[in-house]
Motif scaffolding. Sequence first.
Motif, PDB file in Angstrom:
ATOM      1  N   GLN A  63     -22.875   1.427 -11.405  1.00 19.25           N
ATOM      2  CA  GLN A  63     -22.264   2.191 -10.323  1.00 19.25           C
ATOM      3  C   GLN A  63     -21.125   1.352  -9.757  1.00 19.25           C
ATOM      4  O   GLN A  63     -21.368   0.297  -9.151  1.00 19.25           O
ATOM      5  N   LEU A  64     -19.919   1.809  -9.967  1.00 20.39           N
ATOM      6  CA  LEU A  64     -18.736   1.051  -9.582  1.00 20.39           C
ATOM      7  C   LEU A  64     -18.115   1.638  -8.319  1.00 20.39           C
ATOM      8  O   LEU A  64     -17.915   2.851  -8.211  1.00 20.39           O
ATOM      9  N   PHE A  65     -17.796   0.753  -7.388  1.00 25.45           N
ATOM     10  CA  PHE A  65     -17.183   1.147  -6.121  1.00 25.45           C
ATOM     11  C   PHE A  65     -15.845   0.411  -6.014  1.00 25.45           C
ATOM     12  O   PHE A  65     -15.815  -0.801  -5.801  1.00 25.45           O
ATOM     13  N   PHE A  66     -14.755   1.158  -6.157  1.00 22.70           N
ATOM     14  CA  PHE A  66     -13.424   0.569  -6.214  1.00 22.70           C
ATOM     15  C   PHE A  66     -12.788   0.555  -4.828  1.00 22.70           C
ATOM     16  O   PHE A  66     -12.508   1.608  -4.241  1.00 22.70           O
ATOM     17  N   LYS A  67     -12.550  -0.639  -4.299  1.00 22.06           N
ATOM     18  CA  LYS A  67     -11.883  -0.813  -3.007  1.00 22.06           C
ATOM     19  C   LYS A  67     -10.378  -0.797  -3.246  1.00 22.06           C
ATOM     20  O   LYS A  67      -9.820  -1.720  -3.865  1.00 22.06           O
ATOM     21  N   CYS A  68      -9.690   0.234  -2.772  1.00 18.86           N
ATOM     22  CA  CYS A  68      -8.319   0.509  -3.190  1.00 18.86           C
ATOM     23  C   CYS A  68      -7.284  -0.145  -2.283  1.00 18.86           C
ATOM     24  O   CYS A  68      -6.611   0.529  -1.471  1.00 18.86           O
ATOM     25  N   GLU A  69      -7.102  -1.432  -2.439  1.00 17.53           N
ATOM     26  CA  GLU A  69      -6.106  -2.157  -1.649  1.00 17.53           C
ATOM     27  C   GLU A  69      -4.678  -1.848  -2.074  1.00 17.53           C
ATOM     28  O   GLU A  69      -3.721  -2.217  -1.391  1.00 17.53           O
ATOM     29  N   ASN A  70      -4.519  -1.149  -3.198  1.00 18.77           N
ATOM     30  CA  ASN A  70      -3.193  -0.675  -3.586  1.00 18.77           C
ATOM     31  C   ASN A  70      -2.660   0.361  -2.595  1.00 18.77           C
ATOM     32  O   ASN A  70      -1.469   0.675  -2.606  1.00 18.77           O
ATOM     33  N   PHE A  71      -3.530   0.878  -1.707  1.00 15.86           N
ATOM     34  CA  PHE A  71      -3.100   1.843  -0.701  1.00 15.86           C
ATOM     35  C   PHE A  71      -2.600   1.183   0.587  1.00 15.86           C
ATOM     36  O   PHE A  71      -2.240   1.889   1.534  1.00 15.86           O
ATOM     37  N   GLN A  72      -2.597  -0.134   0.659  1.00 18.13           N
ATOM     38  CA  GLN A  72      -1.953  -0.791   1.797  1.00 18.13           C
ATOM     39  C   GLN A  72      -0.461  -0.445   1.807  1.00 18.13           C
ATOM     40  O   GLN A  72       0.134  -0.192   0.754  1.00 18.13           O
ATOM     41  N   GLU A  73       0.162  -0.469   2.962  1.00 18.22           N
ATOM     42  CA  GLU A  73       1.574  -0.102   3.050  1.00 18.22           C
ATOM     43  C   GLU A  73       2.456  -0.925   2.104  1.00 18.22           C
ATOM     44  O   GLU A  73       3.286  -0.356   1.387  1.00 18.22           O
TER      45      GLU A  73
END
Length: 335
Positions: free
Chosen positions: A55-65
């Motif tokens: 079960q993978l939970f991807f923290k999407c820091e690519n969405f930072q400004e």
Amino acid sequence: MKDAPAPTRPDTGTPDGLIVPTYEDMLGAHMRIAPHIRRTPVRTSDYLNELTGAQLFFKCENFQEPGAFKVRGAANAVFGLDEAQAPKGVATHSSGNHASCLSYAAMRRGIPCNVVMPHSAPQAKKDTVRRYGGRITECAPSTSAREETFARVAAETGGNFVHSYNDPRVIAGQGTCAREVMEQTDGLDMMVAPIGGGGMVSGTCLTLSTLAPEVQIIAAEPEQADDAYRSFKAGRIIADDAPRTIADGLLVPLKALTWHFVSRHVHDILTASEDEIVDAMKLTWKHLRIVIEPSCAVPLAIILKNPGRFAGKRVGVIITGGNVDLDALPWIKGE
């Protein structure tokens, strides 16, 4: 290749003169930077879960400004400057994401930012730095060239040096990401993040060693820039001067402060080939439907490569950035 063991004090094992950030520093950083960052989402994919058996939970820091997690550490450093230091601004050397994030934070505070970047850095990252008002001085693509050029720029500008990862303010800021992941998920068995110099991994270690010490921290690295892996196995820092990999955000070596965290709290470091990184990047684009950099694909690549290590586990995966040169994608062949 050169070996660079950090001097240690016999009583504590901590390198002499090292300022090690604490869990309380991370909590303070989270309050300080909250007005200047985004609380990025955690995403999942049924297809990728089925493919990996985890079960993978991807923290999407690519969405930072500014498109990368490094805005956390950069904002903590910039907004932690006192009123006497701030007018001279900040300065750094970086292959891209730290440069853009520091420029963004400096722009928000209204102070100057000077950046030394290798001339081989992706044009997209250079454009981002300039969009946020950062002033770029280019150098050859090696650690030694960066540091030599930076010494001259720093002397000329007097800006406060904010190292991209070997800085307690930066590591405290990066540690806020792991805190958010733990708040956004119902418990994890493992956390996986890419490693170059080790800023994000160190911040993850800082947070989880107090908040959730049962969570195994796994670092992911390119085979062609595997100095952290070799350091981990050797028990001392081994630094390459100019490794070559498509994961351009993972080119720098560990330093004393990041080694302090990696050597004490990382459970393992696993590596992936260039083709495996590209395949994982394509899978992420297709099935999470988000844009990520090659460096951010290394965690998924090592999970796919080592299914037995992750099957049946709840795994946090930190996607560190999404600043990609769309005209030079790694699966597009040149003329």
